[in-house]
Design a protein around this motif. Structure first.
Motif, PDB file in Angstrom:
ATOM      1  N   MET A 145      -9.236   0.819   8.701  1.00 30.19           N
ATOM      2  CA  MET A 145      -8.255   0.879   7.612  1.00 30.19           C
ATOM      3  C   MET A 145      -7.973  -0.528   7.092  1.00 30.19           C
ATOM      4  O   MET A 145      -7.368  -1.338   7.779  1.00 30.19           O
ATOM      5  CB  MET A 145      -6.955   1.516   8.107  1.00 30.19           C
ATOM      6  CG  MET A 145      -7.129   2.936   8.630  1.00 30.19           C
ATOM      7  SD  MET A 145      -5.667   3.535   9.510  1.00 30.19           S
ATOM      8  CE  MET A 145      -4.476   3.625   8.175  1.00 30.19           C
ATOM      9  N   ASN A 146      -8.421  -0.825   5.884  1.00 37.65           N
ATOM     10  CA  ASN A 146      -8.165  -2.138   5.287  1.00 37.65           C
ATOM     11  C   ASN A 146      -6.793  -2.105   4.616  1.00 37.65           C
ATOM     12  O   ASN A 146      -6.672  -1.702   3.451  1.00 37.65           O
ATOM     13  CB  ASN A 146      -9.249  -2.478   4.260  1.00 37.65           C
ATOM     14  CG  ASN A 146     -10.079  -3.668   4.705  1.00 37.65           C
ATOM     15  OD1 ASN A 146      -9.533  -4.654   5.202  1.00 37.65           O
ATOM     16  ND2 ASN A 146     -11.391  -3.589   4.546  1.00 37.65           N
ATOM     17  N   ILE A 147      -5.774  -2.484   5.363  1.00 38.02           N
ATOM     18  CA  ILE A 147      -4.412  -2.443   4.832  1.00 38.02           C
ATOM     19  C   ILE A 147      -3.714  -3.782   5.067  1.00 38.02           C
ATOM     20  O   ILE A 147      -4.078  -4.538   5.955  1.00 38.02           O
ATOM     21  CB  ILE A 147      -3.561  -1.326   5.496  1.00 38.02           C
ATOM     22  CG1 ILE A 147      -3.588  -1.470   7.031  1.00 38.02           C
ATOM     23  CG2 ILE A 147      -4.027   0.053   5.067  1.00 38.02           C
ATOM     24  CD1 ILE A 147      -2.594  -0.589   7.738  1.00 38.02           C
ATOM     25  N   SER A 148      -2.706  -4.032   4.246  1.00 45.99           N
ATOM     26  CA  SER A 148      -1.815  -5.179   4.457  1.00 45.99           C
ATOM     27  C   SER A 148      -0.430  -4.614   4.705  1.00 45.99           C
ATOM     28  O   SER A 148       0.123  -3.919   3.853  1.00 45.99           O
ATOM     29  CB  SER A 148      -1.811  -6.095   3.229  1.00 45.99           C
ATOM     30  OG  SER A 148      -3.058  -6.731   3.071  1.00 45.99           O
ATOM     31  N   LEU A 149       0.105  -4.895   5.879  1.00 44.70           N
ATOM     32  CA  LEU A 149       1.429  -4.378   6.232  1.00 44.70           C
ATOM     33  C   LEU A 149       2.524  -5.333   5.761  1.00 44.70           C
ATOM     34  O   LEU A 149       2.269  -6.476   5.413  1.00 44.70           O
ATOM     35  CB  LEU A 149       1.491  -4.134   7.743  1.00 44.70           C
ATOM     36  CG  LEU A 149       0.481  -3.086   8.241  1.00 44.70           C
ATOM     37  CD1 LEU A 149       0.506  -2.995   9.763  1.00 44.70           C
ATOM     38  CD2 LEU A 149       0.768  -1.721   7.618  1.00 44.70           C
ATOM     39  N   GLU A 186       2.551  -3.534   2.566  1.00 42.23           N
ATOM     40  CA  GLU A 186       2.969  -4.595   1.651  1.00 42.23           C
ATOM     41  C   GLU A 186       3.168  -4.036   0.240  1.00 42.23           C
ATOM     42  O   GLU A 186       4.045  -4.460  -0.491  1.00 42.23           O
ATOM     43  CB  GLU A 186       1.910  -5.703   1.656  1.00 42.23           C
ATOM     44  CG  GLU A 186       2.089  -6.797   0.621  1.00 42.23           C
ATOM     45  CD  GLU A 186       3.218  -7.762   0.919  1.00 42.23           C
ATOM     46  OE1 GLU A 186       3.500  -8.596   0.046  1.00 42.23           O
ATOM     47  OE2 GLU A 186       3.817  -7.677   2.015  1.00 42.23           O
ATOM     48  N   GLU A 187       2.344  -3.057  -0.115  1.00 40.22           N
ATOM     49  CA  GLU A 187       2.452  -2.418  -1.426  1.00 40.22           C
ATOM     50  C   GLU A 187       3.811  -1.729  -1.583  1.00 40.22           C
ATOM     51  O   GLU A 187       4.431  -1.772  -2.648  1.00 40.22           O
ATOM     52  CB  GLU A 187       1.325  -1.393  -1.593  1.00 40.22           C
ATOM     53  CG  GLU A 187       1.307  -0.697  -2.946  1.00 40.22           C
ATOM     54  CD  GLU A 187       0.271   0.405  -3.016  1.00 40.22           C
ATOM     55  OE1 GLU A 187       0.007   0.879  -4.131  1.00 40.22           O
ATOM     56  OE2 GLU A 187      -0.277   0.795  -1.956  1.00 40.22           O
ATOM     57  N   CYS A 188       4.283  -1.113  -0.513  1.00 37.67           N
ATOM     58  CA  CYS A 188       5.586  -0.432  -0.534  1.00 37.67           C
ATOM     59  C   CYS A 188       6.739  -1.421  -0.586  1.00 37.67           C
ATOM     60  O   CYS A 188       7.676  -1.261  -1.368  1.00 37.67           O
ATOM     61  CB  CYS A 188       5.709   0.465   0.704  1.00 37.67           C
ATOM     62  SG  CYS A 188       7.366   1.115   1.009  1.00 37.67           S
ATOM     63  N   ASP A 189       6.675  -2.465   0.248  1.00 36.82           N
ATOM     64  CA  ASP A 189       7.787  -3.418   0.362  1.00 36.82           C
ATOM     65  C   ASP A 189       7.238  -4.845   0.388  1.00 36.82           C
ATOM     66  O   ASP A 189       7.062  -5.438   1.453  1.00 36.82           O
ATOM     67  CB  ASP A 189       8.585  -3.122   1.641  1.00 36.82           C
ATOM     68  CG  ASP A 189       9.863  -3.940   1.744  1.00 36.82           C
ATOM     69  OD1 ASP A 189      10.267  -4.551   0.739  1.00 36.82           O
ATOM     70  OD2 ASP A 189      10.453  -3.967   2.838  1.00 36.82           O
ATOM     71  N   PRO A 190       6.956  -5.431  -0.784  1.00 40.79           N
ATOM     72  CA  PRO A 190       6.343  -6.765  -0.841  1.00 40.79           C
ATOM     73  C   PRO A 190       7.292  -7.880  -0.416  1.00 40.79           C
ATOM     74  O   PRO A 190       8.507  -7.762  -0.547  1.00 40.79           O
ATOM     75  CB  PRO A 190       5.940  -6.903  -2.307  1.00 40.79           C
ATOM     76  CG  PRO A 190       6.866  -5.988  -3.043  1.00 40.79           C
ATOM     77  CD  PRO A 190       7.145  -4.841  -2.116  1.00 40.79           C
ATOM     78  N   ARG A 213      14.883   0.216   2.670  1.00 42.38           N
ATOM     79  CA  ARG A 213      14.163   1.419   3.105  1.00 42.38           C
ATOM     80  C   ARG A 213      13.727   2.301   1.936  1.00 42.38           C
ATOM     81  O   ARG A 213      13.819   3.530   1.998  1.00 42.38           O
ATOM     82  CB  ARG A 213      15.001   2.224   4.105  1.00 42.38           C
ATOM     83  CG  ARG A 213      15.231   1.487   5.422  1.00 42.38           C
ATOM     84  CD  ARG A 213      15.821   2.393   6.501  1.00 42.38           C
ATOM     85  NE  ARG A 213      15.922   1.693   7.759  1.00 42.38           N
ATOM     86  CZ  ARG A 213      17.006   1.005   8.130  1.00 42.38           C
ATOM     87  NH1 ARG A 213      18.051   0.954   7.345  1.00 42.38           N
ATOM     88  NH2 ARG A 213      17.027   0.386   9.288  1.00 42.38           N
ATOM     89  N   LYS A 214      13.291   1.658   0.880  1.00 45.29           N
ATOM     90  CA  LYS A 214      12.720   2.374  -0.258  1.00 45.29           C
ATOM     91  C   LYS A 214      11.530   1.580  -0.777  1.00 45.29           C
ATOM     92  O   LYS A 214      11.597   0.351  -0.853  1.00 45.29           O
ATOM     93  CB  LYS A 214      13.748   2.535  -1.388  1.00 45.29           C
ATOM     94  CG  LYS A 214      14.850   3.538  -1.078  1.00 45.29           C
ATOM     95  CD  LYS A 214      15.803   3.658  -2.253  1.00 45.29           C
ATOM     96  CE  LYS A 214      16.940   4.633  -1.944  1.00 45.29           C
ATOM     97  NZ  LYS A 214      17.920   4.702  -3.055  1.00 45.29           N
ATOM     98  N   CYS A 215      10.465   2.264  -1.140  1.00 42.48           N
ATOM     99  CA  CYS A 215       9.304   1.579  -1.696  1.00 42.48           C
ATOM    100  C   CYS A 215       9.609   1.131  -3.119  1.00 42.48           C
ATOM    101  O   CYS A 215      10.348   1.805  -3.849  1.00 42.48           O
ATOM    102  CB  CYS A 215       8.089   2.504  -1.712  1.00 42.48           C
ATOM    103  SG  CYS A 215       7.476   2.976  -0.075  1.00 42.48           S
ATOM    104  N   VAL A 216       9.050  -0.007  -3.523  1.00 43.24           N
ATOM    105  CA  VAL A 216       9.261  -0.500  -4.887  1.00 43.24           C
ATOM    106  C   VAL A 216       8.683   0.481  -5.908  1.00 43.24           C
ATOM    107  O   VAL A 216       9.210   0.637  -7.013  1.00 43.24           O
ATOM    108  CB  VAL A 216       8.660  -1.905  -5.104  1.00 43.24           C
ATOM    109  CG1 VAL A 216       9.440  -2.937  -4.322  1.00 43.24           C
ATOM    110  CG2 VAL A 216       7.178  -1.951  -4.718  1.00 43.24           C
ATOM    111  N   ASN A 217       7.602   1.149  -5.530  1.00 43.51           N
ATOM    112  CA  ASN A 217       7.044   2.234  -6.340  1.00 43.51           C
ATOM    113  C   ASN A 217       7.733   3.526  -5.909  1.00 43.51           C
ATOM    114  O   ASN A 217       7.544   4.004  -4.797  1.00 43.51           O
ATOM    115  CB  ASN A 217       5.527   2.333  -6.120  1.00 43.51           C
ATOM    116  CG  ASN A 217       4.892   3.446  -6.941  1.00 43.51           C
ATOM    117  OD1 ASN A 217       5.577   4.312  -7.485  1.00 43.51           O
ATOM    118  ND2 ASN A 217       3.568   3.426  -7.027  1.00 43.51           N
TER     119      ASN A 217
END
Length: 355
Positions: A145-149, A186-190, A213-217
């Motif tokens: 899984m190529n992810i950035s946390l 990171e996409e959820c909470d940069p 505790r909310k994603c920017v998107n």
């Protein structure tokens, strides 16, 4: 008092009763705190020492930093001795044959996160960066899984259980947070906002971000973005054990003592030459090797952007516990329950598409 409040109060009392063993740091005079961290005298001292093994320079990252501002970045706190008793210590089979040199970036070239150099801004969040970066790498290494946390999730939401946010924290508690609470992407909470400067970046006085505790998107759900660890452990300080852990499971988080001269590191195998203790710093260890001069070293990724050191990386002497680099090595393994959830999610999406 609710059970959760009672637990919090009890933990605070315990932490107060067993204070952390501080880095051997002497108080620094206010005049020095306000002086520039980069000094020509330190560069000269290092570069004229034939036994230094590394070269010093004026790193652009700290061109306008004072000693006090530099110290604030060093947010790795030593784990209280009482707490160490309950943390598993991992060792590896001594018969395991290890290569003379190893670089996680090439060993797992499919994992883009391993080679990323990040920037902690003006926040003492190194303890969070070292943990989140290592776990991101391990999700790729173990599960493809190529992810950035998200560093911001850990920094803002772990609270006093991990330490003081931008005022520093405990690396092993970051890994415990992953086990119990997970960490979003990171996409959820940069870490930085759209400007790339104020969350919690460019302003030295910027406080620890608030936990929302909310994603920017808004189309993404916070809980669905969580990725967990199944364990939190220390690695035995014997260099073979540290090497074996990285070789088998991926990058680890390490904490060490930083001196003034480290701010000036440009390339080579670092060892402390001159200057006062500044504090404790946490980074990601990704490999090892031996220099052309025969000096064994560790290879590490820092989070002071590419304007510091060797394009953001540095090497430090291996096998002699230089600056305590081999004393406080921590990690954990990624949880497979993330895979189950994401496969189900993918099947749901395919099902919708075929209707």
């Amino acid at each position: 008092m609710t059970p959760s409040h009672l637990f919090s109060a009890t933990l605070l009392l315990l932490l107060a009763a067993f204070p952390a063993q501080a880095f051997s740091e002497r108080p620094i005079h206010q005049l020095k705190l306000n002086s520039h961290i980069l000094q020509d005298s330190i560069i000269k001292h290092v570069n004229e020492n034939p036994k230094a093994g590394w070269e010093a320079a004026r790193n652009p990252r700290f061109s306008n930093y004072t000693v006090g501002e530099f110290k604030y970045l060093l947010g790795a706190k030593p784990t209280p001795k009482k707490e160490l008793l309950g943390i598993p210590v991992i060792t590896h089979d001594k018969s395991l044959k290890l290569p003379k040199s190893f670089d996680a970036r090439t060993a797992w070239s499919q994992c883009s996160s391993i080679g990323k150099i990040l920037d902690q801004g003006h926040c003492g969040s190194c303890w969070a960066f070292g943990a989140v970066e290592s776990l991101s790498d391990r999700f790729c290494i173990h599960f493809g899984m190529n992810i950035s946390l998200s560093v911001n999730d850990l920094l803002a939401c772990c609270g006093f259980l991990c330490g003081g946010g931008c005022d520093g924290g405990y690396p092993i508690y970051a890994w415990r947070y992953f086990v119990h609470h997970g960490v979003v992407t990171e996409e959820c909470d940069p870490y930085f906002d759209d400007i790339g400067c104020s969350h919690p970046g460019c302003e030295p006085a910027y406080p620890t971000p608030k936990c929302v505790r909310k994603c920017v998107n808004k189309n993404q759900l916070w809980r669905d973005s969580k990725h967990y660890s199944v364990s939190a452990y220390r690695i035995s300080s014997n260099p073979h054990n540290i090497m074996a852990e990285v070789y088998k499971n991926g990058p680890v988080e390490v904490a060490f003592t930083v001196y003034e001269d480290f701010a000036h590191y440009k390339f080579g195998v670092y060892k402390h030459i001159t200057g006062d203790v500044m504090g404790g710093h946490a980074v990601k260890l990704i490999g090892w090797g031996t220099s052309d001069d025969g000096e064994d070293y560790w290879l590490l990724a820092n989070q002071w952007n590419k304007g510091w050191g060797d394009d953001g990386y540095f090497k430090i002497k291996r096998g002699t516990n230089e600056c305590g680099i081999e004393e406080d090595v921590v990690a954990g393994l990624p949880s497979s329950k993330n895979l189950v959830r994401e496969v189900v999610s993918m099947e749901d999406t395919l099902g919708d598409a075929s209707v």
